[in-house]
Design a protein around this motif. Sequence first.
Motif, PDB file in Angstrom:
ATOM      1  N   MET A   1      19.439   3.168 -67.806  1.00  0.00           N
ATOM      2  CA  MET A   1      19.957   1.875 -67.368  1.00  0.00           C
ATOM      3  C   MET A   1      18.793   1.077 -66.810  1.00  0.00           C
ATOM      4  O   MET A   1      18.160   1.479 -65.839  1.00  0.00           O
ATOM      5  CB  MET A   1      20.968   2.103 -66.259  1.00  0.00           C
ATOM      6  N   CYS A  16      22.492  -2.160 -62.799  1.00  0.00           N
ATOM      7  CA  CYS A  16      21.851  -0.877 -63.107  1.00  0.00           C
ATOM      8  C   CYS A  16      22.470   0.247 -62.277  1.00  0.00           C
ATOM      9  O   CYS A  16      22.847   1.308 -62.802  1.00  0.00           O
ATOM     10  CB  CYS A  16      20.349  -0.948 -62.836  1.00  0.00           C
ATOM     11  N   ALA A  20      25.289   2.934 -63.852  1.00  0.00           N
ATOM     12  CA  ALA A  20      24.857   4.333 -63.893  1.00  0.00           C
ATOM     13  C   ALA A  20      25.863   5.208 -63.147  1.00  0.00           C
ATOM     14  O   ALA A  20      26.208   6.312 -63.599  1.00  0.00           O
ATOM     15  CB  ALA A  20      23.464   4.468 -63.278  1.00  0.00           C
ATOM     16  N   ALA A  32      19.501   4.810 -63.113  1.00  0.00           N
ATOM     17  CA  ALA A  32      19.148   3.404 -62.938  1.00  0.00           C
ATOM     18  C   ALA A  32      17.647   3.325 -62.670  1.00  0.00           C
ATOM     19  O   ALA A  32      17.175   3.794 -61.631  1.00  0.00           O
ATOM     20  CB  ALA A  32      19.926   2.798 -61.775  1.00  0.00           C
ATOM     21  N   LEU A  53      17.329   2.412 -56.890  1.00  0.00           N
ATOM     22  CA  LEU A  53      17.014   2.863 -58.237  1.00  0.00           C
ATOM     23  C   LEU A  53      16.551   4.318 -58.198  1.00  0.00           C
ATOM     24  O   LEU A  53      16.059   4.806 -57.177  1.00  0.00           O
ATOM     25  CB  LEU A  53      15.914   1.984 -58.831  1.00  0.00           C
TER      26      LEU A  53
END
Length: 312
Positions: A1, A16, A20, A32, A53
């Motif tokens: 992602m 993202c 995910a 992500a 992330l």
Amino acid sequence: MTSGSAYLDIDAYACCIAYAELLNHQGVEARAVSSAPLNASISRTVLGWQSSLDDYRPRAGDEFVLVDVSDYHHFDPVVVLDQVVEVIDHHPGFESYWAQKLGSAADILPIGAAATQIFQRWEAADLLPLISEQSAALLATAILDNTLNFTGQLTTQSDIRAYDVLARRAKLAEDWPERYFSECQASIESDLIGALAADMKRLQAESNLPQVFAQMTVWDAAALIRTHRSTISHWLAAQGGDWLLNVISIRECKSYFLAEPLVSQQKLSHLLPIEWQAGTAVLERSLLRKELLRLGLARISVADAMPQIARS
């Protein structure tokens, strides 16, 4: 992602992470990831929500889902184009390319926020009760940002409904919109050059828009330009001779344009009914860069059609 290469804004960041999370709930291992810098739309409070992330480097054979971007010229450099299996976006220009390449796995819609599209996937999967408060808050905030607090022309009823559901799930306060946009402005002003660089795009000459196009969304655009105009102008002029800054003022629901090159002013005047005074113009409504891009592309389409019309 993942998403684009130039920067990661709140819409891409939220999509993202939240998508995910959904795919993992569905038994699909997803991460992500992004190598792009975060821009000022990911505010101090947002960063404190402890959603982030993944620290993951894509490996050979990984498949890629792209969110909030469909222009393959601007994909994150980790992306392998032939291994893209899904595209979720609301920017115009590449709908036909992805429809031919991915069919129904290409979801590119004229909607306020890509975050709304991710919300719809949670809802369609009947998994919305499982969404984390952090992901709900991220998606809700991304909708706020991308719809300009629901004043943007691309705002739809789907965006409004998605925000209402997500904000309740995330327990966001009623004054969150004002707090959020004020935080974004404070972040921008604390590192103005960094904020400009993180939300600047270089557009193709045929877009009918200035080639260097920066954008900011703040609570009070007039105050920001009044205080920082010299710094902004000098930096953008160093990026090229055809530049524009669009500062969206949430408090007033207006767009403030700063463009000192005459060629840049003329390009915008061909698309919008505005008057320039000493390199600035005010549009009596909020307008996003992607909306201006649609106007530019529409002008290209009309121009391309004219010879055919003349011959018919």
